[in-house]
Scaffold this active site. Structure first.
Site, PDB file in Angstrom:
ATOM      1  N   THR A  72      -1.136   3.628  -3.802  1.00  0.00           N
ATOM      2  CA  THR A  72      -2.485   3.039  -3.682  1.00  0.00           C
ATOM      3  C   THR A  72      -3.243   2.695  -2.889  1.00  0.00           C
ATOM      4  O   THR A  72      -4.669   2.962  -2.897  1.00  0.00           O
ATOM      5  CB  THR A  72      -2.155   1.222  -3.698  1.00  0.00           C
ATOM      6  OG1 THR A  72      -0.844   1.143  -4.952  1.00  0.00           O
ATOM      7  CG2 THR A  72      -2.594  -0.353  -4.066  1.00  0.00           C
ATOM      8  N   HIS A 195       5.382  -0.352 -12.417  1.00  0.00           N
ATOM      9  CA  HIS A 195       7.089  -0.593 -11.621  1.00  0.00           C
ATOM     10  C   HIS A 195       8.488  -1.354 -11.998  1.00  0.00           C
ATOM     11  O   HIS A 195       9.551  -1.142 -12.470  1.00  0.00           O
ATOM     12  CB  HIS A 195       6.562  -1.332 -10.297  1.00  0.00           C
ATOM     13  CG  HIS A 195       5.778  -0.540  -9.358  1.00  0.00           C
ATOM     14  ND1 HIS A 195       5.823   0.873  -8.889  1.00  0.00           N
ATOM     15  CD2 HIS A 195       4.488  -0.336  -9.005  1.00  0.00           C
ATOM     16  CE1 HIS A 195       5.540   1.403  -7.472  1.00  0.00           C
ATOM     17  NE2 HIS A 195       4.996   0.825  -7.787  1.00  0.00           N
ATOM     18  N   HIS A 239      -3.736   5.916  -9.326  1.00  0.00           N
ATOM     19  CA  HIS A 239      -2.639   6.596  -9.829  1.00  0.00           C
ATOM     20  C   HIS A 239      -2.320   5.722 -11.022  1.00  0.00           C
ATOM     21  O   HIS A 239      -3.158   5.000 -11.946  1.00  0.00           O
ATOM     22  CB  HIS A 239      -1.962   6.389  -8.976  1.00  0.00           C
ATOM     23  CG  HIS A 239      -1.569   4.947  -8.388  1.00  0.00           C
ATOM     24  ND1 HIS A 239      -0.668   4.745  -9.616  1.00  0.00           N
ATOM     25  CD2 HIS A 239      -1.648   4.036  -7.361  1.00  0.00           C
ATOM     26  CE1 HIS A 239      -0.112   3.142  -8.841  1.00  0.00           C
ATOM     27  NE2 HIS A 239      -0.578   3.074  -8.436  1.00  0.00           N
ATOM     28  N   HIS A 339       5.215   6.050  -8.434  1.00  0.00           N
ATOM     29  CA  HIS A 339       3.832   6.703  -7.993  1.00  0.00           C
ATOM     30  C   HIS A 339       3.984   7.419  -7.015  1.00  0.00           C
ATOM     31  O   HIS A 339       4.894   7.242  -6.422  1.00  0.00           O
ATOM     32  CB  HIS A 339       2.673   6.424  -9.296  1.00  0.00           C
ATOM     33  CG  HIS A 339       2.748   4.798  -8.227  1.00  0.00           C
ATOM     34  ND1 HIS A 339       1.877   4.686  -7.040  1.00  0.00           N
ATOM     35  CD2 HIS A 339       2.733   4.053  -8.281  1.00  0.00           C
ATOM     36  CE1 HIS A 339       2.033   3.966  -6.622  1.00  0.00           C
ATOM     37  NE2 HIS A 339       2.466   2.718  -7.538  1.00  0.00           N
TER      38      HIS A 339
END
Length: 473
Positions: A72, A195, A239, A339
């Site tokens: 992030t 997530h 992302h 990620h």
């Protein structure tokens, strides 16, 4: 009749003259919106009519290659500086700087030390140095005092603040008596739910639909505020996300003694700082430890990642294959979606959409880099970009041919305080004022000449009167 005609001409001319002073266009407005973790193909997983509305009346880039590490804070800072992580210094969400002897952690919100941020100058500072105003609603880094500067208006980060309240603030700043010309708006989802659920979960459908509805709300509010036709809206992300599994776990405790190193950053890129004298031992223990783990000495990190030349990048990094998870031990928290992987992987790629007076309509482009966004922002705002790793040529074709560009003035610094200079007027503006002035002067001369002549008797009448004999009573 001639007098009336001159009055009409005079009024029209003075109107033209006053108009010439308004030839300089309004300051371009840009709103940059990011939905954290919005993967490029989420647009097609469920109906997303508001995203497709923007695509239909604007532009869409199919593949946006973000930077490594695909996390992030590095990517958000890249978007507003145009720099790779090794250049802007935000190399991960969790860092250790050996020179400062300080740590930076997103998990603990230990992110407000300006020394971590000042290797770069974000676009809101450059915009303000050019004499303009910026407003940020939760955009990462905008509540940090970077180079002794904050956005003109900003909201201190608080994830409990609703999307609607964030939108209200942005619109308030764009419509104020002294309005902003640059707005930045951030929303935490679909990253949070990605997530917890994993991107392949069918439960992600409603999450994506909710994001689309939030975009619809933003569009509605911009139209209500009469900003929709004048504002350039850019929608992007930092992302993507990939699916993980508890069957794909790499546990460092199986290979290393935890007393021999510090784990600065964990999954999927383990940033390892060996204790003194333990480098070779740590490296040799990991280099062939697991078939789904690739281990690099700092100097061997692939050049294409642009992730080597910074003190905050640790001496050893271990990168997991896509979908694999790195733990120190199994007591660590596991997430179904993650990620941070190789930025060449499609699952790591974000979205890019834009519409507004500067952009083409219904135009699709194959690819761009996230580093290119910064130069595009500077172009749209008519400000001079700082040195960066992107290319305006890579995104120039997103703009319509009529998009104007006026380079801003150079900035000077004095006693660590920036002096703000008004933007240079355009060539057309000076031409318009000059022509208007000449026309008005000419009409003033004609008008007053006519006025004077109208007060003097006609010469022929005077001569006729002189030759006539006097009348006698």
């Amino acid at each position: 009749m001639t007098s009336k005609l001159l009055w009409v001409c005079f009024i029209l001319t003075t109107s033209t003259f006053s108009t010439s002073f308004s030839l300089q266009p309004d300051q371009p407005k840009v709103l940059l919106v990011a939905f954290d973790g919005f993967r490029w193909d989420y647009l097609y997983k469920v109906p997303t009519p508001h995203f497709h509305y923007v695509m239909k009346y604007g532009v869409h880039v199919k593949q946006v290659t973000n930077i490594f590490i695909t996390k992030t804070y590095p990517n958000f800072y890249t978007m507003v500086t145009g720099l790779f992580a090794e250049s802007h210094g935000i190399v991960s969400n969790d860092m250790f700087d050996p020179i400062l002897n300080k740590s930076f952690s997103l998990d603990h919100m230990d992110i407000y030390d300006s020394e971590f941020w000042e290797a770069a100058t974000p676009v809101w500072i450059t915009n303000q140095r050019a004499g303009h105003s910026s407003g940020a609603a939760m955009w990462p880094g905008t509540d940090v005092n970077i180079h002794e500067s904050l956005p003109t208006h900003y909201m201190p980060y608080n994830e409990s603040v609703s999307f609607e309240d964030r939108v209200a603030k942005i619109i308030e700043w764009f419509t104020a008596k002294e309005p902003i010309n640059l707005g930045l708006l951030y929303w935490e989802d679909p990253d949070d739910m990605g997530h917890h659920l994993g991107p392949d979960s069918p439960l992600m459908g409603p999450v994506i639909s909710d994001i689309d509805n939030k975009l619809g709300y933003l569009i509605k509010m911009l139209k209500r505020a009469k900003l929709w036709s004048t504002l350039n809206l850019i929608i992007t992300s930092d992302h993507g996300m990939t699916q993980c599994s508890e069957e794909r776990i790499i546990e460092l405790d199986q290979y290393l003694n935890k007393d021999d190193y510090m784990l600065i950053d964990q999954s999927p890129v383990a940033a390892i700082l060996p204790k003194e004298g333990k480098f070779d031992e740590i490296y040799e223990a990991l280099v062939h430890a697991h078939p789904n783990l690739t281990v690099f000495k700092k100097e061997e990190i692939p050049e294409r990642w642009h992730y080597r030349y910074n003190n905050r990048i640790q001496p050893i990094i271990a990168v997991a294959d896509e979908g694999w998870y790195i733990f120190q031990n199994k007591s660590d928290n596991f997430l179904l979606g993650n990620h941070g992987y190789d930025n060449a992987l499609p699952e790591m790629h974000p979205i890019f959409l834009a519409r507004g007076p500067a952009f083409r309509r219904n135009f699709t482009k194959d690819s761009m880099n996230s580093t290119d966004l910064y130069s595009l922002l500077c172009h749209l705002l008519n400000i001079t970009a700082m040195p960066h790793n992107g290319s305006f040529q890579n995104v120039q074709d997103l703009l319509n041919a009529a998009t104007p560009y006026v380079k801003s003035t150079t900035l000077l610094h004095c006693n660590n305080k920036q002096k703000e200079y008004k933007r240079e007027n355009s060539y057309d503006y000076f031409i318009g004022v000059s022509l208007g002035s000449i026309i008005v002067i000419v009409f003033f001369v004609i008008f007053f000449k006519h006025l004077i002549r109208s007060q003097i008797p006609d010469l022929r009448d005077m001569q006729a009167e002189i030759v006539q004999p006097l009348l006698h009573a």
